[in-house]
Design an enzyme around this catalytic site. Structure first.
Site, PDB file in Angstrom:
ATOM      1  NE  ARG A  84      -2.102  -1.294   3.762  1.00 40.25           N
ATOM      2  CZ  ARG A  84      -1.712  -0.349   4.474  1.00 40.25           C
ATOM      3  NH1 ARG A  84      -1.870   0.805   4.311  1.00 40.25           N
ATOM      4  NH2 ARG A  84      -0.945  -0.849   5.392  1.00 40.25           N
ATOM      5  CE1 TYR A 212       0.354  -5.871  -1.725  1.00 35.22           C
ATOM      6  CE2 TYR A 212      -0.890  -3.884  -0.770  1.00 35.22           C
ATOM      7  CZ  TYR A 212      -0.510  -5.001  -0.620  1.00 35.22           C
ATOM      8  OH  TYR A 212      -0.293  -5.778   0.634  1.00 35.22           O
ATOM      9  CE  LYS A 221      -5.955  -3.522   4.627  1.00 36.02           C
ATOM     10  NZ  LYS A 221      -6.117  -3.979   6.008  1.00 36.02           N
ATOM     11  CG  HIS A 241      -6.911  -2.837  10.173  1.00 31.71           C
ATOM     12  ND1 HIS A 241      -5.688  -2.525  10.341  1.00 31.71           N
ATOM     13  CD2 HIS A 241      -6.875  -3.809   9.346  1.00 31.71           C
ATOM     14  CE1 HIS A 241      -4.743  -3.084   9.641  1.00 31.71           C
ATOM     15  NE2 HIS A 241      -5.491  -4.160   8.934  1.00 31.71           N
ATOM     16  CB  SER A 263      -0.455  -3.838   7.822  1.00 27.10           C
ATOM     17  OG  SER A 263      -1.475  -2.849   7.754  1.00 27.10           O
ATOM     18  CB  CYS A 265       0.881  -6.850  13.887  1.00 27.67           C
ATOM     19  SG  CYS A 265       2.203  -5.440  13.885  1.00 27.67           S
ATOM     20  CG  ASP A 292      -7.466  -7.379   7.311  1.00 28.09           C
ATOM     21  OD1 ASP A 292      -6.542  -6.775   7.941  1.00 28.09           O
ATOM     22  OD2 ASP A 292      -7.473  -6.549   6.025  1.00 28.09           O
ATOM     23  NE  ARG A 385       0.161  -8.617   1.859  1.00 34.15           N
ATOM     24  CZ  ARG A 385      -0.580  -7.916   3.185  1.00 34.15           C
ATOM     25  NH1 ARG A 385      -1.900  -8.616   3.644  1.00 34.15           N
ATOM     26  NH2 ARG A 385      -0.133  -7.017   3.568  1.00 34.15           N
TER      27      ARG A 385
HETATM   28  C1  OXD Z   1      -2.827  -4.571   5.491  1.00 31.17           C
HETATM   29  C2  OXD Z   1      -3.423  -5.621   4.635  1.00 31.17           C
HETATM   30  O1  OXD Z   1      -1.783  -3.852   4.887  1.00 31.17           O
HETATM   31  O2  OXD Z   1      -4.279  -6.468   5.586  1.00 31.17           O
HETATM   32  O3  OXD Z   1      -3.434  -4.279   6.235  1.00 31.17           O
HETATM   33  O4  OXD Z   1      -2.984  -6.055   3.748  1.00 31.17           O
HETATM   34 MN    MN Z   2      -5.014  -5.261   7.248  1.00 33.52          MN
END
Ligand code: OXD
Ligand code: MN
Length: 599
Positions: A84, A212, A221, A241, A263, A265, A292, A385
C-alpha cells in the site's frame, strides 16, 4: 462512445435488468475510460476458470504444480508496486478539516479534475471488467454493495475470491441507489501517477496506477475500512481493522473476541490459531470469522456489540507462514488460491522465506530472476501474499455467514513492540480502553512502503484507514458505549517483546491461547487480576505456564514495565496527541490525566 452501443458490444450479457443508477454511472465511466471491451462478471465458477485461463495465456498468472497446489496460480506484480502506498492515498472532501491531521487531503473537485485527466482514455485497447460485489453476509443489516470497474484481470479474479461477487450483488442492490462506485485502472503503473482517492461524500473510490491488493481490490481497505468508517460514523456502527475469532471452551461456551493489530503483526495467525495440545485435549477450539476487518453494530435485542466480517476471503502475508506457525493458513492456501510475489521452483512448487528451514537450492525469485541462497536477495517479497476463499479454512466458524453476526465479549489491541510493553493487560473500563486503543504503537512492517521497524503510533491499528477526522473517530468510539447495555472488555497485548539478546521472550503463535484464556476468563468475570499502572494484569501464580519453557520469574519480567519505560511511553503518546492538535476529545485528556495521577 455511446453506452448503449458499448453495452450491446459486451461479450457477455449484461444483467437483464441493470440497476438504473448503475447504468447512468457506468455510461459516464465508459465514456471517460474508453475501454475496447466491456465484460460483466457474473461470479460463477466457470467464469472464474475462464478468466484465469485467459490470465495464464496472457502471462498474468502462472499455473502452479497441480499435484502440490491444485488450481493455484502465481501472479507477479510490478517491482515498484508491492505494498500500500500511503503517500498516494487521499481522502477527497470539500474541507481539509473533514479528514483531519492524519490523512492526506485533496479538495474533491480538484481531485476529480486531476483524476479525470488520468482516467480519460486509459482503457483504450483494454477490457473493462464490471465487478459487482457484496461486502458482508447476504441480508445482513450492514451488508453493502459495491461495483468495481477495473482494467486488471488479476483484480477481477481476486475480487471474486475476496468478496461475494456477481449476480448476488445485483440481487442485493435491487433498484436501490446505495452502492459504492469503485473505479480502478492500472494506468501505466508509474508511481508518479499513482492515486488512491476516496470520496466519502459521494460513496466513491477512484484508484489509478497500482495493481497491489490494498490499493486495487477496492472492496477491502478502500471500501470496507475508509469509506465504511465514514458511513459507520453517520449510521452509528463501526468499521475496524480487526480479526474476529470464536473460542469454544470445553463446556461448549463460545466467546467471540475481535483484535486490532497493525498490518503484518499476526492478525491472520491469531485468527487461525490452533490451541496447544494441552488445551486441545481439554476440548478448546478456535474458529475464525475474519482475519482483517470487522463491521460492528449494537444489536437492539441484546444491547451488545455484534460483528460481521465483510470479506469473503483472506489476503494474508506468506513469509514466516509454515505448518508449525499457522497450519490453518497453510491449508487455506493449499488449493484454489492465488499467490503474489512468492518464489517459483523448477517443478512448479513455490517457496517463501520461513516456509521451510532449508531454502531451495535454486528458484526464480519474485521478480522473475534466477535465485540461489547465497545471492543476497530475498526469494519472496517480504509482503508477498496469498489470496484464498474463506471456506478453505478448516477452522471456519459456522456463523461466518450469519446476517446477525456474532456477539463480541472482548476487544484486543496490540502492536509489535520489542520493548516497553507487557504481554497482556486489561483496560479499567471502556473509556480507558479507547485511550489504550488510541495510543497503540507498533514497529512498521513491509505491508506499506516506507521505512520498516520504526515505532509509529497507530490508533486502533486504523491510522492508514480512518476515512475522516481522527478526532471525530475517537469521539465516535466513546459514544458507541452509550448505545450498549453491556460492552466488551478491552485488552492490550504484545507478543513481540525481546530480551537483551534480541530474542523474543514469548513463544507466540498457538501459545497465545494461554493469554486468550485469561482474556476470556476476564470477560466472563472469572479470573483474578492485579491492578497495575497500565491496567489489570494476570496474577503470575494463576497464569498458566505449564509445559512452557518460561519460569514465573521470566513471566514477571515479561509483564513488568519500569517507571522509566512508562514515562518513555507517555512521551511517545504525546507525539500523536500533538499531531492531533486542538479539540482533542475531552475523554482522552481525562484518561491521560488519570494515567499521570496513577504514576
Ligand atoms: C494491510 C493488509 O495492509 O491487510 O493491513 O493488507
Ligand atoms: Mn490489514
Amino acid at each position: 462512445m455511446n453506452t448503449a452501443q458499448t453495452l450491446t458490444r459486451a461479450p457477455v450479457d449484461a444483467p437483464t435488468a441493470l440497476n438504473g443508477y448503475v447504468k447512468v454511472w457506468l455510461d459516464e465511466m465508459i465514456e471517460m475510460c474508453q475501454p475496447s471491451h466491456v465484460y460483466f462478471c457474473n461470479g460463477t465458477m466457470e467464469e472464474r476458470q475462464t478468466l484465469i485461463d485467459q490470465g495464464v495465456r496472457d502471462g498474468t498468472f502462472i499455473k502452479l504444480n497441480e499435484e502440490k497446489w491444485p488450481n493455484c496460480y502465481l501472479h507477479r506484480s510490478h517491482v515498484n508496486d508491492v505494498a500500500r502506498t500511503e503517500a498516494a492515498t487521499f481522502i477527497c472532501t470539500p474541507n481539509e478539516d473533514n479528514v483531519g491531521p492524519t490523512n492526506n487531503w485533496m479538495e474533491n473537485k480538484q481531485a476529480y479534475a486531476k483524476l479525470r485527466g488520468l482516467f480519460t482514455g486509459c482503457m483504450k485497447g483494454r477490457t473493462m471488467y464490471i465487478v459487482p460485489f457484496v461486502m458482508g453476509p447476504l441480508g445482513s443489516p450492514l451488508a453493502k454493495v459495491g461495483v468495481e470497474l477495473t482494467d486488471s484481470l488479476y483484480v477481477a479474479v481476486s475480487m471474486g475470491l475476496m468478496t461475494r461477487m456477481g449476480e448476488v450483488a445485483w440481487q442485493q442492490l435491487g433498484e436501490d441507489d446505495e452502492f459504492t462506485k469503485c473505479l480502478h485502472s492500472l494506468g501505466d503503473l508509474n508511481p508518479e501517477r499513482r492515486y488512491i482517492c476516496h470520496f466519502p461524500f459521494d460513496n466513491a473510490i477512484w484508484s489509478f496506477g497500482s495493481g497491489y491488493g490494498g490499493n486495487a481490490l477496492l472492496g477491502k481497505k478502500c471500501l470496507a475500512l475508509r469509506i465504511a468508517s465514514f458511513l459507520g460514523k453517520q449510521q452509528n456502527w463501526m468499521a475496524e481493522h480487526m480479526l474476529i475469532l470464536g473460542a469454544q471452551a470445553p463446556d461448549g461456551q463460545k466467546t467471540y473476541v475481535t483484535a486490532a493489530f497493525p498490518s503484518a503483526c499476526g492478525k491472520t495467525n491469531f485468527a487461525m490459531m490452533i490451541p496447544p495440545e494441552k488445551y486441545a485435549k481439554q476440548g478448546w477450539k478456535i474458529t475464525t470469522i475474519g482475519d482483517d476487518i470487522a463491521w460492528m453494530w449494537v444489536d437492539e435485542k441484546s444491547g451488545r456489540l455484534h460483528a460481521i466480517n465483510p470479506e469473503n476471503g483472506y489476503f494474508g502475508v506468506v513469509p514466516g507462514t509454515n505448518d508449525e506457525t499457522n497450519p490453518n493458513a497453510m491449508k487455506s492456501m493449499s488449493h484454489d488460491s492465488i499467490f503474489t510475489n512468492v518464489a517459483l521452483l523448477p517443478d512448479g512448487d513455490i517457496w517463501w522465506e520461513g516456509k521451510s528451514k532449508e531454502p531451495p537450492k535454486e528458484c526464480i525469485d519474485w521478480t522473475g530472476q534466477k535465485w540461489t541462497p547465497d545471492c543476497g536477495r530475498k526469494a519472496a517479497h517480504p509482503n508477498s501474499r496469498f489470496t484464498a476463499p474463506l471456506e478453505n479454512n478448516p477452522a471456519l466458524d459456522p456463523a461466518v455467514n450469519d446476517p446477525n453476526g456474532v456477539p463480541i465479549s472482548g476487544i484486543i489491541f496490540g502492536g509489535r513492540r520489542s520493548k516497553g510493553m507487557p504481554l497482556v493487560y486489561q483496560a479499567f473500563s471502556w473509556l480507558h480502553g479507547v485511550y489504550v486503543g488510541a495510543t497503540v504503537a507498533s514497529e512498521t512492517t513491509a505491508a506499506a512502503t516506507g521505512q520498516v521497524g520504526v515505532i509509529r503510533r497507530d490508533p486502533m491499528a486504523m491510522l492508514p484507514f480512518i476515512g475522516y477526522n481522527i478526532r471525530d473517530y475517537l469521539v465516535h468510539w466513546f459514544r458507541m458505549r452509550k448505545r450498549m447495555r453491556d460492552c466488551p472488555r478491552i485488552f492490550h497485548v504484545n507478543w513481540f517483546r525481546k530480551d537483551e539478546n534480541g530474542k523474543y521472550i514469548w513463544p507466540g503463535y498457538g501459545e497465545n491461547m494461554r493469554v486468550l484464556k485469561w482474556i476470556i476468563d476476564r470477560c466472563h468475570g472469572r479470573a483474578n487480576a492485579i491492578e497495575s499502572l497500565l491496567g489489570w494484569m494476570p496474577r503470575i501464580e494463576e497464569f498458566d505456564l505449564e509445559g512452557l519453557n518460561i519460569t514465573p520469574e521470566q513471566f514477571a519480567t515479561l509483564q513488568t514495565i519500569t517507571h522509566d519505560e512508562i514515562k518513555q511511553e507517555f512521551l511517545g503518546q504525546e507525539e500523536l496527541l500533538l499531531k492531533m492538535g486542538g479539540e482533542m476529545p475531552k475523554e482522552i485528556i481525562f484518561q491521560r490525566e488519570l494515567m499521570i495521577s496513577r504514576l
